[in-house]
Enzyme design. Structure first.
Site, PDB file in Angstrom:
ATOM      1  N   GLY A  40       0.770  -1.242   0.000  1.00  0.00           N
ATOM      2  CA  GLY A  40       0.000   0.000   0.000  1.00  0.00           C
ATOM      3  C   GLY A  40       0.797   1.286   0.000  1.00  0.00           C
ATOM      4  O   GLY A  40       0.292   2.330   0.406  1.00  0.00           O
ATOM      5  N   ASN A  87      -4.845   2.618 -13.881  1.00  0.00           N
ATOM      6  CA  ASN A  87      -3.918   1.665 -13.266  1.00  0.00           C
ATOM      7  C   ASN A  87      -2.516   2.256 -13.295  1.00  0.00           C
ATOM      8  O   ASN A  87      -2.164   2.976 -14.230  1.00  0.00           O
ATOM      9  CB  ASN A  87      -3.943   0.357 -14.064  1.00  0.00           C
ATOM     10  CG  ASN A  87      -2.965  -0.686 -13.515  1.00  0.00           C
ATOM     11  OD1 ASN A  87      -2.936  -0.947 -12.313  1.00  0.00           O
ATOM     12  ND2 ASN A  87      -2.154  -1.271 -14.381  1.00  0.00           N
ATOM     13  N   HIS A 130       1.371   1.142 -13.584  1.00  0.00           N
ATOM     14  CA  HIS A 130       2.197  -0.001 -13.982  1.00  0.00           C
ATOM     15  C   HIS A 130       3.667   0.387 -13.791  1.00  0.00           C
ATOM     16  O   HIS A 130       4.079   1.470 -14.225  1.00  0.00           O
ATOM     17  CB  HIS A 130       1.922  -0.350 -15.455  1.00  0.00           C
ATOM     18  CG  HIS A 130       2.670  -1.561 -15.902  1.00  0.00           C
ATOM     19  ND1 HIS A 130       2.280  -2.844 -15.544  1.00  0.00           N
ATOM     20  CD2 HIS A 130       3.805  -1.702 -16.626  1.00  0.00           C
ATOM     21  CE1 HIS A 130       3.139  -3.709 -16.059  1.00  0.00           C
ATOM     22  NE2 HIS A 130       4.072  -3.046 -16.717  1.00  0.00           N
ATOM     23  N   GLU A 152       6.498   6.410  -9.007  1.00  0.00           N
ATOM     24  CA  GLU A 152       5.073   6.035  -8.896  1.00  0.00           C
ATOM     25  C   GLU A 152       4.385   6.912  -7.863  1.00  0.00           C
ATOM     26  O   GLU A 152       3.254   7.368  -8.066  1.00  0.00           O
ATOM     27  CB  GLU A 152       4.932   4.571  -8.458  1.00  0.00           C
ATOM     28  CG  GLU A 152       5.334   3.560  -9.502  1.00  0.00           C
ATOM     29  CD  GLU A 152       5.124   2.141  -9.008  1.00  0.00           C
ATOM     30  OE1 GLU A 152       4.055   1.825  -8.475  1.00  0.00           O
ATOM     31  OE2 GLU A 152       6.049   1.320  -9.158  1.00  0.00           O
TER      32      GLU A 152
HETATM   33  C1  GRF Z   1       3.644  -1.003  -7.433  1.00  0.00           C
HETATM   34  O1  GRF Z   1       4.919  -1.136  -7.972  1.00  0.00           O
HETATM   35  C2  GRF Z   1       2.640  -0.953  -8.538  1.00  0.00           C
HETATM   36  O2  GRF Z   1       3.039  -0.238  -9.644  1.00  0.00           O
HETATM   37  C3  GRF Z   1       2.533  -2.403  -8.870  1.00  0.00           C
HETATM   38  O3  GRF Z   1       2.495  -3.033  -7.611  1.00  0.00           O
HETATM   39  C4  GRF Z   1       3.227  -2.249  -6.690  1.00  0.00           C
HETATM   40  C5  GRF Z   1       2.333  -1.947  -5.535  1.00  0.00           C
HETATM   41  O4  GRF Z   1       3.017  -1.384  -4.489  1.00  0.00           O
HETATM   42  N1  GRF Z   1       1.486  -2.700  -9.773  1.00  0.00           N
HETATM   43  P1  GRF Z   1       2.254  -0.778  -3.243  1.00  0.00           P
HETATM   44  O5  GRF Z   1       1.294  -1.841  -2.714  1.00  0.00           O
HETATM   45  O6  GRF Z   1       1.538   0.452  -3.697  1.00  0.00           O
HETATM   46  O7  GRF Z   1       3.334  -0.475  -2.252  1.00  0.00           O
END
Ligand code: GRF
Length: 205
Positions: free
Chosen positions: A12, A106, A108, A178
């Site tokens: 998360g 989403n 990625h 991200e």
């Molecule tokens: C992230 O790298 C996201 O892009 C991928 O899964 C991971 C999730 O990480 N699809 P978190 O649960 O938000 O720490």
């Protein structure tokens, strides 16, 4: 207020970044629900600690678990504007995607359209990038359609991986981006600054 639901499966950290951005920048959106595919994941704990309503979803309804059909009804009743998949690894049924057409995004952890598709999640992505000997990777936020990692790309951030020694190092570099990219895109969508022009997604300043 723009109302979002965040779907999660893991620790998360992206959910946390969205919550922090909402608090810090007083963004124009609120998280009205967090949905997991299992009850014991770090992300759902983060939601509970922040007083956000949580749901666990599966194909069929059981004790304490809602089906995707029921969830769609619940989210519609709550007037959800946007569904954000933040590390959600379960396949979303086509009927659910139809209900929320152009309202699901989403994140990625690579530069689509490369390194996407079925099975390309978590460390699988970063290992594939590492083995490809690519010099850059990054994060992509895209609209969700019925094909894995196929919807229109909304925004991307690039990281230089010229000097990394392991896939884990790539994962750490990409994750930092991200955490900035996802709140940025949500905020732009909430301000109605994301448009489709010439079949490309354009974000206004
Ligand atoms: C992230 O790298 C996201 O892009 C991928 O899964 C991971 C999730 O990480 N699809 P978190 O649960 O938000 O720490």
């Amino acid at each position: 207020m723009y109302r979002i639901a965040v779907f999660v499966s893991g620790r998360g950290s992206n959910l946390k970044a969205i919550i922090e951005s909402q608090k810090e920048r007083l963004n124009n959106f609120e998280i009205i629900a967090v949905v997991g595919n299992k009850s014991d994941c770090g992300a759902l704990d983060i939601a509970r600690q922040n007083g956000i309503e949580t749901f666990v979803v599966a194909e069929t309804e059981k004790d304490g678990i809602v089906s995707f059909i029921k969830l769609a009804e619940l989210l519609e009743v709550k007037n959800v504007n946007l569904i954000v998949l933040a590390g959600f690894i379960k396949k979303i049924p086509d009927s659910f995607i139809d209900t929320f057409e152009n309202r699901i995004i989403n994140i990625h952890p690579a530069l689509l359209p490369s390194f996407g598709g079925k099975g390309m999640y978590g460390m699988n992505v970063h290992r594939a990038v590492f083995e490809s000997s690519a010099k850059v990777s990054g994060a992509t936020v895209h609209f969700v359609d019925k094909i894995y990692d196929n919807g229109k790309i909304i925004a991307q951030r690039v990281v230089n991986i010229d000097k990394v020694n392991t896939p884990e190092e790539i994962a750490a570099l990409v994750l930092q981006e991200e955490h900035k990219l996802l709140p940025f895109v949500i905020s732009k969508l909430s301000e109605n600054k994301v448009n489709l022009i010439n079949n490309r997604v354009i974000i206004k300043d």
